[in-house]
Design a protein around this motif. Structure first.
Motif, PDB file in Angstrom:
ATOM      1  N   MET A 136     -23.916  84.017  58.463  1.00 37.67           N
ATOM      2  CA  MET A 136     -24.438  82.980  59.375  1.00 37.67           C
ATOM      3  C   MET A 136     -25.892  83.315  59.749  1.00 37.67           C
ATOM      4  N   GLY A 137     -26.802  82.394  59.488  1.00 39.98           N
ATOM      5  CA  GLY A 137     -28.205  82.661  59.783  1.00 39.98           C
ATOM      6  C   GLY A 137     -28.514  82.464  61.259  1.00 39.98           C
ATOM      7  N   LEU A 138     -29.729  82.833  61.636  1.00 42.29           N
ATOM      8  CA  LEU A 138     -30.164  82.643  63.023  1.00 42.29           C
ATOM      9  C   LEU A 138     -30.367  81.156  63.309  1.00 42.29           C
ATOM     10  N   THR A 139     -30.174  80.766  64.558  1.00 41.34           N
ATOM     11  CA  THR A 139     -30.440  79.369  64.928  1.00 41.34           C
ATOM     12  C   THR A 139     -31.953  79.202  65.127  1.00 41.34           C
ATOM     13  N   LYS A 140     -32.357  77.940  65.135  1.00 41.10           N
ATOM     14  CA  LYS A 140     -33.771  77.636  65.378  1.00 41.10           C
ATOM     15  C   LYS A 140     -34.246  78.251  66.704  1.00 41.10           C
ATOM     16  N   GLU A 141     -33.409  78.135  67.729  1.00 37.21           N
ATOM     17  CA  GLU A 141     -33.786  78.636  69.060  1.00 37.21           C
ATOM     18  C   GLU A 141     -33.960  80.158  69.022  1.00 37.21           C
ATOM     19  N   GLN A 142     -33.029  80.839  68.320  1.00 35.41           N
ATOM     20  CA  GLN A 142     -33.148  82.303  68.226  1.00 35.41           C
ATOM     21  C   GLN A 142     -34.446  82.685  67.505  1.00 35.41           C
ATOM     22  N   ILE A 143     -34.725  81.979  66.392  1.00 37.55           N
ATOM     23  CA  ILE A 143     -35.926  82.305  65.601  1.00 37.55           C
ATOM     24  C   ILE A 143     -37.175  82.144  66.471  1.00 37.55           C
ATOM     25  N   ILE A 144     -37.250  81.026  67.168  1.00 36.78           N
ATOM     26  CA  ILE A 144     -38.458  80.758  67.966  1.00 36.78           C
ATOM     27  C   ILE A 144     -38.604  81.779  69.091  1.00 36.78           C
ATOM     28  N   SER A 145     -37.501  82.117  69.681  1.00 33.89           N
ATOM     29  CA  SER A 145     -37.563  83.099  70.762  1.00 33.89           C
ATOM     30  C   SER A 145     -38.026  84.464  70.212  1.00 33.89           C
ATOM     31  N   GLU A 146     -37.518  84.858  69.036  1.00 35.84           N
ATOM     32  CA  GLU A 146     -37.892  86.171  68.480  1.00 35.84           C
ATOM     33  C   GLU A 146     -39.328  86.181  67.929  1.00 35.84           C
TER      34      GLU A 146
END
Ligand SMILES: Cc1cc2nc3c(=O)[nH]c(=O)nc-3n(C[C@H](O)[C@H](O)[C@H](O)COP(=O)(O)OP(=O)(O)OC[C@H]3O[C@@H](n4cnc5c(N)ncnc54)[C@H](O)[C@@H]3O)c2cc1C
Length: 481
Positions: free
Chosen positions: A1-11
């Protein structure tokens, strides 16, 4: 399962500052495609998965930190600079890709008039570099029609070529040194030297990689003296393409190097030149030191006279045409407006072949497209880059769009035309792509293009991008294709 858009943007915020992360929906839409899908975008239709964000990088260190993070988290990277790509290289074909936009890396680092080198960051527009060089009596010699749009990273990434290539070569002949970042974060710099014999020429792993192996951050190109006062222009009307190819071949084989050497078939000529009279148009430009330009011009006149019945065109007409050939953003907008109003659209497909097969490629492609594709309103082409061993053919075609939704344009018209041109060219032993790059729409034929040497290409991908995060679907087919 890949990262969500929100997780990516936060990181991402731990890697670059917040103002470098763009998530505006319209910007994401525009960054999900390139000119291959211009008909869809004119109608506001975006069929590709939208990227999670566009990241405006400012340094090679940022590119390194970003790619390392993306590699560890299996996030697809789509490198981008000028955005003038035509073959789908900028399409974000998987969910939550990140577009790495290098256009803010726009510093001209140095111009060395003694060693004849210019070093620039990847986001420097070619036109800006060229204007600066010309103020100092220098030139890159690189003049693609997209000069006002394209930037140095993209120009190197696509193995671009300019209108003066017969003298100055393609970008691969101009790049002296280059810096690039690989998906594991490694920043590598190839030093500037005139030549070396210390193993394979590793510049070529980077030049032409289309963002599928690494991110180009800095480029050093050679420069030449600029002497436009010596330019000489020649134009001729000819009855057929075959004689034109013979003349181009003779000029090259005898060892002359005009900067421009172009041959238009009657349909393409009619679109460009008022004076064409339904004939083929053959064009040359000679440049460089006065004595060389004059000798080249004289030889061209002799060769044309020896090889074919022709009619000379006034030089000023050729010069005037040449000086108005490039595409700036206003021309792109005009084209979009015209497509909307007329429902008629044009594309191009460029291939190459040796002298022995180029006329057959030309004739077979024109015949088949005319017979097999509906609603064609213009079909022709020109040769614009010649070599000792052969030349290219740049097919140009327009069609009316009849009874289709915007997203059906590609499957009903553009793909079938590309397929004919690519397959006929490969069958004749030519190359399916001369300078626009493979992008995502010629990958179905990449193995046919390379034959047994595909082993070398595929091994580069496995070695440098083992997780397959670099511009998925570009050059190398996606796993599910
Ligand atoms: C009107 C018009 C005329 C054209 N005429 C010519 C021509 O005469 N000759 C010619 O060769 N081409 C021509 N092209 C095609 C296009 O301009 C070239 O392919 C150009 O090199 C793209 O440069 P760019 O900066 O716009 O790159 P982009 O469009 O941003 O990207 C092109 C490709 O390179 C990759 N890429 C971009 N930047 C980097 C980077 N820093 N590191 C790694 N990969 C990267 C992208 O992922 C993409 O696959 C033309 C296009 C148009 C629209």
């Amino acid at each position: 399962m890949g990262l969500t858009k929100e997780q990516i943007i936060s990181e991402l915020k731990a890697i670059v500052s917040e103002d470098q992360i763009i998530t505006d929906e319209q910007v994401l839409k525009e960054n999900s495609v390139d000119r291959f899908r211009k008909y869809e975008t004119i109608h506001g239709v975006y069929t590709q998965p939208l990227p999670a964000a566009v990241v405006k990088v400012k340094s090679e260190q940022e590119v390194s930190d970003l790619l390392k993070y993306m590699n560890e988290n299996n996030i697809n990277a789509v490198p981008r600079t000028g955005g003038s790509a035509t073959e789908g290289g900028l399409e974000t074909v998987v969910e939550n890709s990140l577009v790495i936009d290098g256009s803010a890396m726009n510093e001209i680092v140095s111009i060395d008039e003694y060693d004849m080198l210019a070093t620039v960051k990847c986001g420097v527009p070619l036109e800006e570099l060229e204007d600066k060089l010309r103020e100092q009596g220098l030139t890159t010699g690189h003049s693609p029609q997209s000069k006002p749009l394209a930037q140095m990273g993209g120009l190197v990434a696509t193995r671009s070529i300019g209108q003066l290539s017969t003298l100055y070569g393609g970008i691969e002949d101009m790049v002296i040194g280059v810096e690039a970042v690989f998906p594991n974060g490694e920043i590598t710099k190839i030093k500037n030297i005139p030549r070396r014999a210390a193993g394979p020429d590793i510049r070529h792993v980077i030049i032409g990689n289309e963002g599928a192996l690494c991110y180009i951050t800095e480029v050093t190109v050679k420069v030449f003296q600029y002497k436009p006062e010596n330019n000489q222009y020649y134009g001729y009307l000819l009855d057929d393409m075959k004689s034109g190819f013979e003349i181009l071949r003779e000029v090259m084989v005898q060892g002359y190097r005009p900067s421009v050497a172009r041959l238009y078939d009657p349909e393409d000529a009619a679109d460009h030149f008022d004076f064409a009279k339904g004939k083929c148009v053959l064009i040359f430009m000679a440049e460089g030191p006065k004595s060389i330009a004059e000798a080249t011009g004289k030889a061209i006149e002799d060769i044309v006279a020896e090889f074919a019945e022709s009619e000379r065109v006034e030089s000023s007409l050729i010069q005037n045409w040449f000086e108005n050939l490039n595409w700036d953003p206003s021309k792109v907008s005009e084209e979009r407006q015209e497509i909307k109003e007329t429902n008629n659209i044009g594309f191009t497909t460029e291939v190459s072949g040796s002298w022995g097969v180029i006329n057959d490629i030309y004739e077979r492609c024109i015949k088949r497209v005319r017979e097999e594709i509906p609603h064609i309103t213009m079909l022709g082409g020109h040769s614009s880059h010649s070599y000792m061993n052969g030349t290219n053919m740049y097919f140009v075609y327009y069609y009316d769009l009849v009874d289709i939704k915007p997203e059906e344009e590609i499957t009903k018209y553009h793909y079938p035309i590309n397929k004919i041109i690519v397959e006929e060219t490969i069958a004749a032993g030519g190359s399916m792509v001369h300078h626009h790059g493979v992008g995502k729409h010629r990958t179905p034929w990449i193995k046919d293009e390379y034959g047994s040497s595909y082993y070398i290409l595929e091994t580069l991908k496995k070695a440098f991008d083992p997780n397959g995060i670099m511009n998925k679907g570009t050059i190398f087919p996606k796993e599910d294709e």
